[in-house]
Design a protein around this motif. Structure first.
Motif, PDB file in Angstrom:
ATOM      1  N   ILE A  22       0.841  -1.198   0.000  1.00  0.00           N
ATOM      2  CA  ILE A  22       0.000   0.000   0.000  1.00  0.00           C
ATOM      3  C   ILE A  22       0.882   1.256   0.000  1.00  0.00           C
ATOM      4  O   ILE A  22       0.658   2.196  -0.770  1.00  0.00           O
ATOM      5  N   ALA A  23       1.896   1.250   0.864  1.00  0.00           N
ATOM      6  CA  ALA A  23       2.771   2.428   0.969  1.00  0.00           C
ATOM      7  C   ALA A  23       3.577   2.606  -0.323  1.00  0.00           C
ATOM      8  O   ALA A  23       3.698   3.728  -0.833  1.00  0.00           O
ATOM      9  N   ALA A  24       4.083   1.501  -0.878  1.00  0.00           N
ATOM     10  CA  ALA A  24       4.916   1.605  -2.082  1.00  0.00           C
ATOM     11  C   ALA A  24       4.112   2.160  -3.250  1.00  0.00           C
ATOM     12  O   ALA A  24       4.653   2.840  -4.118  1.00  0.00           O
ATOM     13  N   ASN A  25       2.811   1.863  -3.268  1.00  0.00           N
ATOM     14  CA  ASN A  25       1.978   2.330  -4.378  1.00  0.00           C
ATOM     15  C   ASN A  25       1.185   3.588  -4.033  1.00  0.00           C
ATOM     16  O   ASN A  25       0.343   4.037  -4.808  1.00  0.00           O
ATOM     17  N   ASP A  26       1.450   4.096  -2.824  1.00  0.00           N
ATOM     18  CA  ASP A  26       0.843   5.336  -2.350  1.00  0.00           C
ATOM     19  C   ASP A  26      -0.692   5.318  -2.327  1.00  0.00           C
ATOM     20  O   ASP A  26      -1.346   6.297  -2.687  1.00  0.00           O
ATOM     21  N   PHE A  27      -1.262   4.166  -1.921  1.00  0.00           N
ATOM     22  CA  PHE A  27      -2.701   4.109  -1.662  1.00  0.00           C
ATOM     23  C   PHE A  27      -2.913   4.187  -0.158  1.00  0.00           C
ATOM     24  O   PHE A  27      -1.948   4.133   0.605  1.00  0.00           O
ATOM     25  N   LYS A  28      -4.190   4.305   0.238  1.00  0.00           N
ATOM     26  CA  LYS A  28      -4.487   4.128   1.657  1.00  0.00           C
ATOM     27  C   LYS A  28      -4.966   2.693   1.841  1.00  0.00           C
ATOM     28  O   LYS A  28      -5.476   2.095   0.913  1.00  0.00           O
ATOM     29  N   LYS A  29      -4.786   2.208   3.078  1.00  0.00           N
ATOM     30  CA  LYS A  29      -5.072   0.786   3.322  1.00  0.00           C
ATOM     31  C   LYS A  29      -6.554   0.476   3.084  1.00  0.00           C
ATOM     32  O   LYS A  29      -7.439   1.201   3.530  1.00  0.00           O
ATOM     33  N   LEU A  30      -6.812  -0.628   2.401  1.00  0.00           N
ATOM     34  CA  LEU A  30      -8.192  -1.091   2.174  1.00  0.00           C
ATOM     35  C   LEU A  30      -8.349  -2.466   2.819  1.00  0.00           C
ATOM     36  O   LEU A  30      -8.624  -3.454   2.146  1.00  0.00           O
ATOM     37  N   GLY A  31      -8.092  -2.531   4.113  1.00  0.00           N
ATOM     38  CA  GLY A  31      -8.162  -3.809   4.832  1.00  0.00           C
ATOM     39  C   GLY A  31      -9.322  -3.771   5.803  1.00  0.00           C
ATOM     40  O   GLY A  31      -9.384  -2.890   6.659  1.00  0.00           O
ATOM     41  N   THR A  32     -10.225  -4.743   5.697  1.00  0.00           N
ATOM     42  CA  THR A  32     -11.371  -4.730   6.618  1.00  0.00           C
ATOM     43  C   THR A  32     -10.912  -5.157   8.014  1.00  0.00           C
ATOM     44  O   THR A  32      -9.879  -5.813   8.180  1.00  0.00           O
ATOM     45  N   ASP A  33     -11.718  -4.785   8.981  1.00  0.00           N
ATOM     46  CA  ASP A  33     -11.451  -5.130  10.387  1.00  0.00           C
ATOM     47  C   ASP A  33     -12.753  -5.637  10.997  1.00  0.00           C
ATOM     48  O   ASP A  33     -12.986  -5.471  12.172  1.00  0.00           O
ATOM     49  N   VAL A  34     -13.613  -6.211  10.157  1.00  0.00           N
ATOM     50  CA  VAL A  34     -14.937  -6.585  10.654  1.00  0.00           C
ATOM     51  C   VAL A  34     -14.883  -7.923  11.408  1.00  0.00           C
ATOM     52  O   VAL A  34     -14.032  -8.758  11.129  1.00  0.00           O
ATOM     53  N   ALA A  35     -15.781  -8.077  12.335  1.00  0.00           N
ATOM     54  CA  ALA A  35     -16.018  -9.371  12.982  1.00  0.00           C
ATOM     55  C   ALA A  35     -17.509  -9.642  12.867  1.00  0.00           C
ATOM     56  O   ALA A  35     -18.322  -8.708  12.896  1.00  0.00           O
ATOM     57  N   VAL A  36     -17.876 -10.898  12.711  1.00  0.00           N
ATOM     58  CA  VAL A  36     -19.294 -11.271  12.613  1.00  0.00           C
ATOM     59  C   VAL A  36     -19.581 -12.397  13.613  1.00  0.00           C
ATOM     60  O   VAL A  36     -18.644 -13.066  14.063  1.00  0.00           O
ATOM     61  N   PRO A  37     -20.844 -12.601  13.958  1.00  0.00           N
ATOM     62  CA  PRO A  37     -21.164 -13.719  14.857  1.00  0.00           C
ATOM     63  C   PRO A  37     -20.756 -15.045  14.204  1.00  0.00           C
ATOM     64  O   PRO A  37     -20.752 -15.163  12.978  1.00  0.00           O
ATOM     65  N   VAL A  38     -20.465 -16.014  15.037  1.00  0.00           N
ATOM     66  CA  VAL A  38     -19.961 -17.294  14.533  1.00  0.00           C
ATOM     67  C   VAL A  38     -20.946 -17.941  13.557  1.00  0.00           C
ATOM     68  O   VAL A  38     -20.551 -18.556  12.569  1.00  0.00           O
ATOM     69  N   SER A  39     -22.242 -17.733  13.801  1.00  0.00           N
ATOM     70  CA  SER A  39     -23.261 -18.345  12.936  1.00  0.00           C
ATOM     71  C   SER A  39     -23.199 -17.778  11.507  1.00  0.00           C
ATOM     72  O   SER A  39     -23.715 -18.385  10.574  1.00  0.00           O
ATOM     73  N   GLU A  40     -22.596 -16.610  11.349  1.00  0.00           N
ATOM     74  CA  GLU A  40     -22.547 -15.959  10.036  1.00  0.00           C
ATOM     75  C   GLU A  40     -21.193 -16.136   9.356  1.00  0.00           C
ATOM     76  O   GLU A  40     -21.013 -15.730   8.206  1.00  0.00           O
TER      77      GLU A  40
END
Ligand SMILES: Cc1cc2nc3c(=O)[nH]c(=O)nc-3n(C[C@H](O)[C@H](O)[C@H](O)COP(=O)(O)OP(=O)(O)OC[C@H]3O[C@@H](n4cnc5c(N)ncnc54)[C@H](O)[C@@H]3O)c2cc1C
Length: 489
Positions: free
Chosen positions: A356-374
């Motif tokens: 991301i840094a080498a290509n000068d983008f901003k990070k597009l990484g999710t940080d989501v958590a979902v219930p185990v059933s999903e």
């Protein structure tokens, strides 16, 4: 107090690991609590903005300043004491988790929720309610924070101790050491029942200290923390197993999670997932990753020297059942091996951040958590959605907690914009399924829109009103969690 103003000296404080870049007029380096009080009092009188900086390993742009002064905690770096008997460590906020780990280890102790990036500071880890691999067993940083000293934006100080100051329903009154009371109305929203670091932690009758854990530095500067450590296990079985496909890796993960939670044969403290794309991304550095591996799981179980062979056998059975080869694993026999495996885990996000840094983008990484059933269904949704947008991606992370990071790797600006659009779909879908838009990195300045998607406009207004109670002139970490349009007029 050291003050730096030249471009060369301040450059390192203008971004974090998300690659969001900002500007500032000066960076101040307090040496003690009195310096922090002085800096904030002066800024408050003048209505000048202050951004608190930890080690800058954050992934949401929270410590990236948008003008004003940066208050760097680098020199607040004393380990004041570690009491072996109570297992409590009293530290300043600029102590890195690496340093804390080394000192604690000498005493046979460790800090269980340490995140993958141990260069981060204690203050940053508390401010983001960070978590790590072992959080599957031990939970996030919040549970380990027993006391805090906080300097409010006005320069007033609070001494918070778990169990000492609690809200009455949703009304919280705190007495500053400097005299005067702060009366705050806690917002009414409810947080999802998953690992969560999005927005303020609030609930009726809550402990006041919990408001400051995960507040991303918007309510005050943490100048001292008392955190609980745990005894090092006698023995730790740590292993990376490879699987022929993502499906077999995920099936193994699901069974290991379920059996660990129900104490049926195995008892993981860590369950971390790597998809095939991640293995390819870090593969160059790790030629012993099997060429045909479609997924990998890193697991750890605490045990004793007497029982370790039995533990290894039980895991081997599980690996075989899901198509892995127990003779082709990375089993860690000593601390050195274990560090190598940790490094492998760390290299996954590090490689993404470098790209991301080498290509000068901003990070597009999710940080989501979902219930185990999903979890499985959502995993398939994420892949399908990103593929619809035609983007390259890798998925890895805290599989035990149903908390995976899907990272898009755009090749040009058009793809980056597509990635941003796709990211929002992934967040909204996670929320629809009872999850969160941030399980550990926080909202920062990059994910504010998703906080609104998660809680709604009215709830975010309540959050802004709460901040305004502690920070009437709105000087501290402004723009973190929500933008200024949410402040009461
Ligand atoms: C390779 C890599 C892997 C990572 N893995 C994980 C992981 O497994 N789990 C995880 O949770 N995170 C992870 N992160 C994100 C990051 O390490 C954490 O968010 C960490 O807690 C940030 O700490 P920091 O000291 O770098 O804080 P910074 O980035 O400097 O700041 C983060 C926030 O904390 C606030 N803050 C800092 N110090 C104070 C203080 N004394 N008082 C009040 N507010 C303060 C800042 O204002 C800002 O809002 C990872 C990052 C990288 C680069």
């Amino acid at each position: 107090m050291i003050v730096k103003r030249s471009a060369d000296e301040t450059r390192a404080y203008l971004s974090d690991a998300s690659n969001l870049k900002g500007t500032c007029d000066a960076v101040v380096f307090p040496e003690n609590e009195a310096d922090v009080v002085e800096a904030l009092k002066r800024a408050n009188e003048r209505g000048e903005r202050v951004t608190v900086a930890g080690a800058g390993t954050g992934l949401a742009g929270a410590r990236t300043p948008m003008g004003g002064t940066v208050l760097a905690t680098d020199n607040l770096d004393k380990i004041i004491e570690i009491d072996e008997r109570t297992r409590l460590a009293r530290v300043e906020p600029g102590v890195s988790l690496n340093r804390l780990r080394e000192r604690a280890r000498e005493l046979g102790l460790f800090f269980p929720p340490s995140p993958t990036e141990e260069d981060c500071y204690v203050g940053g880890a508390i401010a983001t309610n960070a978590s790590g691999g072992a959080s599957f067993k031990y939970g996030a940083v919040r549970d380990y924070v027993k006391a805090l000293r906080v300097v409010l934006p006005t320069g007033d100080t609070l001494a918070l101790r778990r169990g000492k100051q609690q809200a009455k329903e949703r009304r919280l009154v705190l007495l500053a050491e400097t005299g005067g009371a702060i009366a705050a109305q806690l917002p009414c929203y409810e947080s999802p029942d998953v690992k969560n670091a999005a927005g303020y932690f609030v609930k009726p009758y809550m402990d006041a200290i919990d408001l400051f854990v995960g507040a991303e530095g918007t309510l005050g500067v943490i100048v001292e923390a008392t955190i609980e450590l745990a005894p090092l296990p006698e023995e730790l079985f740590s292993c990376v197993a490879f699987f022929p496909s993502e499906k077999s890796g995920l099936d193994f993960l699901d069974e290991a999670r379920e059996r660990s939670r129900s104490e049926a044969g195995v008892s993981a403290r860590t369950l971390e997932y790597f998809d095939g794309g991640t293995l390819t991304l870090v593969g160059e550095k790790y030629p012993d990753v099997p060429a045909d591996a479609g997924a990998a799981i890193w697991f750890e179980e605490e045990t004793t020297p007497e029982e370790i062979d039995e533990v290894a056998e039980r895991w081997a059975e599980l690996i075989v059942r899901h198509g892995g080869d127990p003779d082709d694993v990375w089993a860690s026999l000593d601390e050195n091996d274990r560090r190598k495996v940790k490094e492998f885990r760390h290299d996954a996000p590090a490689a993404v951040n470098e790209y991301i840094a080498a290509n000068d983008f901003k990070k597009l990484g999710t940080d989501v958590a979902v219930p185990v059933s999903e979890f499985r269904d959502y995993y398939e949704y994420v892949k399908r959605k990103i593929e619809t947008f035609g983007l390259r991606y890798v998925i890895y992370g805290h599989g035990g907690d149903c908390h995976l990071h899907a990272n898009m790797l755009p090749e040009n600006n058009k793809q980056f914009l597509h990635g941003r659009e796709c990211y929002r779909y992934l967040c909204i879908e996670a929320v629809r399924r009872g999850g969160t838009v941030s399980a550990e990195h926080g909202i920062g300045k990059l994910k504010r829109g998703y906080l609104v998607d998660m809680y709604g406009v009215d709830a975010v207004r309540e959050m802004a009103a709460l901040k305004a109670t502690f920070d009437p002139k709105r000087i501290l970490n402004v723009g973190v969690m929500f933008d200024e349009s949410f402040f009461p007029r």
